[in-house]
Motif scaffolding. Structure first.
Motif, PDB file in Angstrom:
ATOM      1  N   THR A  15       0.861  -1.180   0.000  1.00  0.00           N
ATOM      2  CA  THR A  15       0.000   0.000   0.000  1.00  0.00           C
ATOM      3  C   THR A  15       0.901   1.236   0.000  1.00  0.00           C
ATOM      4  O   THR A  15       2.091   1.131  -0.291  1.00  0.00           O
ATOM      5  N   SER A  16       0.362   2.386   0.314  1.00  0.00           N
ATOM      6  CA  SER A  16       1.186   3.587   0.423  1.00  0.00           C
ATOM      7  C   SER A  16       0.875   4.295   1.731  1.00  0.00           C
ATOM      8  O   SER A  16      -0.267   4.274   2.204  1.00  0.00           O
ATOM      9  N   PHE A  17       1.898   4.892   2.315  1.00  0.00           N
ATOM     10  CA  PHE A  17       1.758   5.615   3.573  1.00  0.00           C
ATOM     11  C   PHE A  17       2.333   7.019   3.436  1.00  0.00           C
ATOM     12  O   PHE A  17       3.255   7.257   2.649  1.00  0.00           O
ATOM     13  N   THR A  18       1.799   7.924   4.227  1.00  0.00           N
ATOM     14  CA  THR A  18       2.367   9.257   4.382  1.00  0.00           C
ATOM     15  C   THR A  18       2.620   9.475   5.857  1.00  0.00           C
ATOM     16  O   THR A  18       1.691   9.367   6.670  1.00  0.00           O
ATOM     17  N   VAL A  19       3.871   9.725   6.211  1.00  0.00           N
ATOM     18  CA  VAL A  19       4.214  10.025   7.604  1.00  0.00           C
ATOM     19  C   VAL A  19       4.103  11.531   7.799  1.00  0.00           C
ATOM     20  O   VAL A  19       4.824  12.313   7.160  1.00  0.00           O
ATOM     21  N   LEU A  20       3.198  11.944   8.663  1.00  0.00           N
ATOM     22  CA  LEU A  20       2.954  13.355   8.937  1.00  0.00           C
ATOM     23  C   LEU A  20       3.719  13.786  10.180  1.00  0.00           C
ATOM     24  O   LEU A  20       3.764  13.064  11.184  1.00  0.00           O
ATOM     25  N   THR A  21       4.311  14.968  10.115  1.00  0.00           N
ATOM     26  CA  THR A  21       4.993  15.551  11.271  1.00  0.00           C
ATOM     27  C   THR A  21       4.433  16.962  11.481  1.00  0.00           C
ATOM     28  O   THR A  21       5.088  17.947  11.158  1.00  0.00           O
ATOM     29  N   PRO A  22       3.223  17.061  12.030  1.00  0.00           N
ATOM     30  CA  PRO A  22       2.568  18.372  12.159  1.00  0.00           C
ATOM     31  C   PRO A  22       3.334  19.373  13.016  1.00  0.00           C
ATOM     32  O   PRO A  22       3.129  20.581  12.887  1.00  0.00           O
ATOM     33  N   LEU A  23       4.221  18.871  13.890  1.00  0.00           N
ATOM     34  CA  LEU A  23       4.985  19.749  14.769  1.00  0.00           C
ATOM     35  C   LEU A  23       6.425  19.916  14.289  1.00  0.00           C
ATOM     36  O   LEU A  23       7.256  20.466  15.013  1.00  0.00           O
ATOM     37  N   GLY A  24       6.699  19.455  13.089  1.00  0.00           N
ATOM     38  CA  GLY A  24       8.076  19.381  12.615  1.00  0.00           C
ATOM     39  C   GLY A  24       8.793  20.706  12.482  1.00  0.00           C
ATOM     40  O   GLY A  24      10.025  20.736  12.475  1.00  0.00           O
ATOM     41  N   ASP A  25       8.064  21.800  12.372  1.00  0.00           N
ATOM     42  CA  ASP A  25       8.684  23.126  12.280  1.00  0.00           C
ATOM     43  C   ASP A  25       8.629  23.872  13.611  1.00  0.00           C
ATOM     44  O   ASP A  25       8.967  25.063  13.667  1.00  0.00           O
ATOM     45  N   MET A  26       8.200  23.188  14.661  1.00  0.00           N
ATOM     46  CA  MET A  26       7.998  23.845  15.950  1.00  0.00           C
ATOM     47  C   MET A  26       9.060  23.435  16.978  1.00  0.00           C
ATOM     48  O   MET A  26       9.611  22.334  16.924  1.00  0.00           O
ATOM     49  N   HIS A  27       9.301  24.347  17.916  1.00  0.00           N
ATOM     50  CA  HIS A  27      10.054  24.039  19.121  1.00  0.00           C
ATOM     51  C   HIS A  27       9.048  23.928  20.273  1.00  0.00           C
ATOM     52  O   HIS A  27       7.847  24.175  20.095  1.00  0.00           O
ATOM     53  N   LYS A  28       9.532  23.542  21.443  1.00  0.00           N
ATOM     54  CA  LYS A  28       8.615  23.253  22.548  1.00  0.00           C
ATOM     55  C   LYS A  28       7.711  24.438  22.876  1.00  0.00           C
ATOM     56  O   LYS A  28       6.502  24.266  23.094  1.00  0.00           O
ATOM     57  N   ALA A  29       8.257  25.646  22.891  1.00  0.00           N
ATOM     58  CA  ALA A  29       7.432  26.815  23.203  1.00  0.00           C
ATOM     59  C   ALA A  29       6.332  27.011  22.168  1.00  0.00           C
ATOM     60  O   ALA A  29       5.208  27.388  22.509  1.00  0.00           O
ATOM     61  N   ASP A  30       6.644  26.728  20.898  1.00  0.00           N
ATOM     62  CA  ASP A  30       5.637  26.835  19.843  1.00  0.00           C
ATOM     63  C   ASP A  30       4.505  25.835  20.071  1.00  0.00           C
ATOM     64  O   ASP A  30       3.328  26.150  19.868  1.00  0.00           O
ATOM     65  N   VAL A  31       4.876  24.628  20.488  1.00  0.00           N
ATOM     66  CA  VAL A  31       3.874  23.591  20.741  1.00  0.00           C
ATOM     67  C   VAL A  31       2.978  24.001  21.902  1.00  0.00           C
ATOM     68  O   VAL A  31       1.754  23.829  21.849  1.00  0.00           O
ATOM     69  N   VAL A  32       3.582  24.535  22.956  1.00  0.00           N
ATOM     70  CA  VAL A  32       2.795  24.993  24.105  1.00  0.00           C
ATOM     71  C   VAL A  32       1.781  26.042  23.666  1.00  0.00           C
ATOM     72  O   VAL A  32       0.601  25.992  24.051  1.00  0.00           O
ATOM     73  N   ARG A  33       2.214  26.977  22.844  1.00  0.00           N
ATOM     74  CA  ARG A  33       1.288  28.014  22.360  1.00  0.00           C
ATOM     75  C   ARG A  33       0.192  27.399  21.488  1.00  0.00           C
ATOM     76  O   ARG A  33      -0.971  27.809  21.556  1.00  0.00           O
ATOM     77  N   ALA A  34       0.559  26.411  20.682  1.00  0.00           N
ATOM     78  CA  ALA A  34      -0.429  25.764  19.810  1.00  0.00           C
ATOM     79  C   ALA A  34      -1.481  25.011  20.609  1.00  0.00           C
ATOM     80  O   ALA A  34      -2.590  24.785  20.116  1.00  0.00           O
ATOM     81  N   GLY A  35      -1.138  24.638  21.844  1.00  0.00           N
ATOM     82  CA  GLY A  35      -2.069  23.909  22.693  1.00  0.00           C
ATOM     83  C   GLY A  35      -2.981  24.791  23.517  1.00  0.00           C
ATOM     84  O   GLY A  35      -3.695  24.285  24.397  1.00  0.00           O
ATOM     85  N   ALA A  36      -2.989  26.073  23.242  1.00  0.00           N
ATOM     86  CA  ALA A  36      -3.862  26.988  23.991  1.00  0.00           C
ATOM     87  C   ALA A  36      -5.310  26.531  23.882  1.00  0.00           C
ATOM     88  O   ALA A  36      -5.804  26.255  22.794  1.00  0.00           O
TER      89      ALA A  36
END
Length: 226
Positions: free
Chosen positions: A156-177
Motif C-alpha cells: 500500500t502507500s503511507f504518508t508520515v505526517l509531522t505536524p509539529l516538525g517546524d515547531m520548538h517546545k514553546a511553539d507547541v505549548v502556544r499551539a495547545g492553547a
C-alpha cells in the motif's frame, strides 16, 4: 465499519506525552477520524502516561478522536539495563540530549503504526517530532525511507505526517492553547501519576512553558533545577 470516514480523512496518531497530545488535538481539527495509537514497550512511565492520555482525550471531548488503541511491543530484552526500563536512575533536567536517546524508538513506533494503518486502511501516520529533535530516526531521510519500506511490506502507500516538525517546545505549548494540557504527562519518573518535576522530560516541559510565556498548569511533585 459502516460509519468510518473516507480513507483520506483518517489518520493514526502516535501518542505519548504533551507534544503528541497537542498534535492530536490539532489533527482533530483537520481530519474526520483520528485514532490515537499508544505503543506499550515496557518503559517505566507507561502506566501513568496511558492514564493521563485517557484524561486528556476525555477532557478534549473531540468527536473526531477515536478510543486509544494500545499496541504491545516490549523492548525489555533489547534495552537490557537502559534507564528507560528501570535499569538505572532517570537522567535529570541538566543532562545533555544524548542521554535521552531511546535506540530505534521511532522505528518501533512507526513500524507499529504502519502495521496498524495497513490492516485498518489508514494511510496517514502522524508522529509528534519537533524541529529540535537531534536523533537519527527523526530525519526526513528516515521518514521517507520508512514510508517506502512500510508501503512495500504492506502493499500500500503511507504518508508520515509531522505536524509539529517546524515547531520548538514553546511553539507547541502556544499551539495547545485552550486544550487540557494539564492532563498530558511528560515525565520519565512519575510520582503517584504526577510529574516528578526533576527529570529531563519535566525540565523540557517547564522550559517550554517559560519560553512560551504561558502559565504552566502542571502539578509537579517538586521542582528540581533547570
Amino acid at each position: 465499519m459502516a460509519d468510518r470516514a473516507p480513507v483520506e480523512s483518517r489518520v493514526a496518531a502516535l501518542v505519548s506525552g504533551l507534544d503528541s497530545c497537542i498534535m492530536t488535538g490539532l489533527l482533530a481539527g483537520e481530519y474526520a477520524e483520528v485514532t490515537p495509537l499508544f505503543v506499550r514497550a515496557g518503559l517505566r512511565w507507561e502506566d501513568a502516561e496511558l492514564a493521563a492520555l485517557d484524561r486528556f482525550f476525555g477532557a478534549l471531548g473531540s468527536p473526531a478522536v477515536r478510543p486509544i488503541v494500545e499496541l504491545k511491543l516490549d523492548v525489555g530484552a533489547l534495552y537490557g539495563s537502559h534507564w528507560s526500563v528501570g535499569g538505572s536512575e532517570v537522567p535529570d533536567a541538566q543532562q545533555p540530549d544524548e542521554v535521552w536517546y531511546l535506540p530505534g524508538r521511532n522505528l518501533l513506533l512507526l513500524g507499529a503504526a504502519a502495521l496498524y494503518g495497513g490492516v485498518h486502511e489508514t494511510p496517514n501516520l502522524a508522529i509528534g517530532l519537533l524541529a529540535s529533535n537531534p536523533f537519527p530516526d527523526a530525519t526526513t531521510d528516515f521518514l521517507r525511507s520508512l514510508e517506502r519500506t512500510a508501503g512495500l511490506a504492506m502493499d500500500t502507500s503511507f504518508t508520515v505526517l509531522t505536524p509539529l516538525g517546524d515547531m520548538h517546545k514553546a511553539d507547541v505549548v502556544r499551539a495547545g492553547a485552550g486544550m487540557p494540557v494539564q492532563e498530558a504527562l511528560s515525565c520519565a519518573s512519575p510520582v503517584d501519576g504526577r510529574h516528578c518535576g526533576g527529570c529531563g522530560k519535566c525540565g523540557e516541559r517547564r522550559r517550554g512553558f517559560i519560553d512560551a510565556g504561558v502559565p504552566d498548569p502542571t502539578e509537579y511533585a517538586e521542582l528540581g533545577p533547570l
